[in-house]
Design a protein around this motif. Structure first.
Motif, PDB file in Angstrom:
ATOM      1  N   ALA A  25      -6.248  -4.993   2.721  1.00 54.28           N
ATOM      2  CA  ALA A  25      -6.334  -6.387   3.157  1.00 54.28           C
ATOM      3  C   ALA A  25      -7.679  -7.007   2.797  1.00 54.28           C
ATOM      4  N   LEU A  26      -8.750  -6.243   2.888  1.00 49.71           N
ATOM      5  CA  LEU A  26     -10.062  -6.776   2.528  1.00 49.71           C
ATOM      6  C   LEU A  26     -10.130  -7.126   1.046  1.00 49.71           C
ATOM      7  N   ASP A  27      -9.562  -6.236   0.226  1.00 54.53           N
ATOM      8  CA  ASP A  27      -9.532  -6.486  -1.219  1.00 54.53           C
ATOM      9  C   ASP A  27      -8.710  -7.740  -1.520  1.00 54.53           C
ATOM     10  N   LEU A  28      -7.555  -7.873  -0.823  1.00 52.56           N
ATOM     11  CA  LEU A  28      -6.705  -9.051  -1.026  1.00 52.56           C
ATOM     12  C   LEU A  28      -7.431 -10.328  -0.594  1.00 52.56           C
ATOM     13  N   GLU A  59       5.542  -5.683   4.145  1.00 52.99           N
ATOM     14  CA  GLU A  59       5.391  -5.848   5.584  1.00 52.99           C
ATOM     15  C   GLU A  59       4.541  -4.751   6.207  1.00 52.99           C
ATOM     16  N   GLU A  60       4.509  -3.565   5.608  1.00 56.08           N
ATOM     17  CA  GLU A  60       3.700  -2.499   6.176  1.00 56.08           C
ATOM     18  C   GLU A  60       2.188  -2.720   5.968  1.00 56.08           C
ATOM     19  N   ALA A  61       1.832  -3.787   5.160  1.00 57.14           N
ATOM     20  CA  ALA A  61       0.415  -4.076   4.940  1.00 57.14           C
ATOM     21  C   ALA A  61      -0.185  -4.911   6.057  1.00 57.14           C
ATOM     22  N   PRO A  95       0.777  -1.239   0.000  1.00 58.45           N
ATOM     23  CA  PRO A  95       0.000   0.000   0.000  1.00 58.45           C
ATOM     24  C   PRO A  95       0.811   1.293   0.000  1.00 58.45           C
ATOM     25  N   THR A  96       2.094   1.242   0.312  1.00 52.37           N
ATOM     26  CA  THR A  96       2.909   2.469   0.323  1.00 52.37           C
ATOM     27  C   THR A  96       4.031   2.331  -0.686  1.00 52.37           C
TER      28      THR A  96
END
Length: 531
Positions: A42-45, A60-62, A17-18
């Motif tokens: 995370a919901l989309d994944l 890792e920041e996800a 995401p970043t």
């Protein structure tokens, strides 16, 4: 649909995401020909994992701060065989608590340090996809295993039903036979009583023989052991033979048979016995699956070089879900209270296979339960439309037996003595013995023209007896007929090799014996000894 599923299952899902990790990974993998989907959160994944996934690239920041719970739920929703590979992007040279968390929660995780190297990324992703492919192979194996297990369970259930039905069907005729014997034993002699009881016993024995014959027929057809004896036969003649076979069952149920055939002759090319068997089975089927006093309609028409024969009834009908499987082995319609189904559920299987052997087709129709059923048989017309010389009679039996000497050899005394009595009543000179040694002693003294020889005798079996008879000077011209309960192709081959001329399966039909005896040229020395 299968292609769409395969595409979804080989995708690489990316959640970074970043920064530009997602864009960079997608670009590198696209250049390598690997399909990718970038996810927003995370919901989309988790949603895309549920749809289908090859592997996941995750920054890792996800995860952390509870966000991994959403991914963990998606992983736990996977079937037992599935363990999606995760590739976690971490910072180079750092001890990553997030990485440890991912390893602990997601399981199948590979750590990849940033900055990413192209070759390393592509190689790692391809290895993950290969591992995922092996999981799909395990899935297919499990699916096939489950399918085979279900097939075996169904076959086992059908086998149990069949054996129960077979026991029921064999007990049905055995009961009146036993009762009839008891009546004959305790009742004073009476011509009317004897005639009525003997007719009853004959009907029940014929029913048992038909059950066993049907089982053997299915086995022979399945193994391709039936050879058709084709000839031209008129449809009306064929229908007459079939109705004669089925008439006892139709009349016993009080049914009305309505026949509607074209006035002009219609010639078929086929085996009269087998064609008659097809139609008789359909008539029997109609008679059994209908309440007493019903109607059976039989019609025929010519369409496009084929004759279309219809057998229709006003019986219990066929449910829509059963129609596709109605010709399968041991399939039967639902029985009504108070009325047994009768038969073993193999009559329609025989019909279908015999029709197909004649280059025809058969179709079942019904509007549903309680609305009757119709069977349409399509058979090719004869090319020449001229009947060949001969009777075309499936029975083909002669009207009398020749005066000749016959030796019966069987360790089953009841079987041997009853057959001997039957042949004596038809004018044959008969001697009955019950073992191989007695048979060989009778060859010289009695000099029979025909030997009816059982196979499964203790001590000296029928094969050995036949070989010894052939070695005897008086036995070389004798007609040896194997009369046995074994009727498979390997059994017939063994009897031929042992020197038998013919192989008959018990109980031998009297008409078949008559036809066989009349086909022999009996030497004068072996004719009946007149007083």
């Amino acid at each position: 649909m299968e292609t769409d599923r395969a595409d979804l299952e080989r995708r690489i899902l990316i959640l970074a995401p970043t920064g530009k990790d997602a864009e960079l990974c997608a670009s590198i993998l696209a250049e390598a020909g690997i399909a990718c989907v970038t996810c927003n959160d995370a919901l989309d994944l988790a949603f895309e994992i549920d749809r289908g996934v090859g592997a996941v690239i995750l920054a890792e920041e996800a995860i952390g701060d509870g966000r991994e719970e959403t991914l963990l739920d998606a992983v736990e929703r996977q079937p037992p065989w599935s363990d999606p590979p995760f590739m976690l992007l971490t910072l180079a040279g750092s001890e990553s608590p997030v990485g440890e968390l991912a390893l602990a929660t997601l399981g199948n995780v590979t750590l990849m340090e940033r900055p990413l190297r192209i070759a390393s990324l592509v190689s790692t992703v391809r290895s993950a996809l290969r591992a995922r492919d092996r999981q799909y192979q395990i899935r297919e194996h499990l699916v096939e295993r489950d399918r085979v297990a279900e097939t075996l369970r169904e076959a086992d259930r059908r086998k149990d039903e069949f054996l129960a039905l077979l026991a029921h069907e064999l007990r049905n005729p055995l009961a009146p036979i036993r009762n009839s014997l008891h009546v004959l034993r305790i009742s004073p002699p009476s011509e009317g009583l004897f005639e009525r009881v003997s007719e009853m016993m004959e009907r029940q024995v014929n029913h048992m023989v038909r059950l066993v014959d049907d089982l053997l027929e299915v086995s022979r057809i399945t193994r391709g052991k039936i050879e058709l004896r084709r000839e031209s036969i008129d449809l009306a003649t064929l229908m007459r033979y079939s109705i004669e076979t089925s008439r006892p069952l139709i009349e016993a149920a009080g049914h009305e048979l309505i026949l509607d055939l074209p006035p002009e002759p219609i010639l078929l090319e086929g085996d009269p016995t087998r064609l008659s068997q097809i139609l008789a089975n359909l008539l029997n089927n109609a008679a059994k699956y209908m309440d007493r006093g019903g109607r059976i309609w039989v019609g025929a028409s010519v369409k496009g070089g084929q004759v279309v024969i219809s057998v229709r009834d006003a019986g219990i009908g066929i449910p829509a879900e059963a129609l596709p499987r109605i010709f399968e082995m041991f399939m039967q319609g639902e029985s009504h209270p108070g009325r047994t189904r009768g038969g073993l559920g193999i009559g329609l299987t025989l019909v279908k296979r015999l029709v197909e052997m004649h280059d025809g087709s058969v179709e079942a129709r019904s509007e549903g339960a309680g609305k009757g059923s119709e069977f349409l048989v399509r058979l090719p017309l004869a090319a020449n439309q001229q009947p060949r010389t001969g009777s075309g009679d499936p029975a083909g039996a002669a009207s009398h037996l020749p005066s000749t000497r016959v030796l019966i050899v069987d360790d089953n005394r009841d079987s041997a003595d009853s057959l001997g009595l039957l042949l004596k009543l038809r004018g044959v000179d008969v001697r009955v013995v019950h073992g191989g040694a007695e048979a060989l002693e009778s060859i010289e003294a009695y000099q029979p023209a025909i030997v009816l020889l059982d196979i499964g005798m203790p001590g000296m079996d029928g094969y050995e007896v036949a070989r010894k008879i052939r070695q005897h000077p008086a036995g070389r011209s004798m007609k040896l007929i194997a009369l046995t309960g074994w009727g498979q192709e390997q059994d017939r081959r063994r009897t031929r090799e042992a020197g038998f001329d013919h192989h008959l399966v018990k109980p031998a039909d009297a008409a078949v014996l008559e036809a066989l005896f009349n086909s022999f040229e009996v030497p004068a020395r072996a004719r009946r000894l007149e007083p």
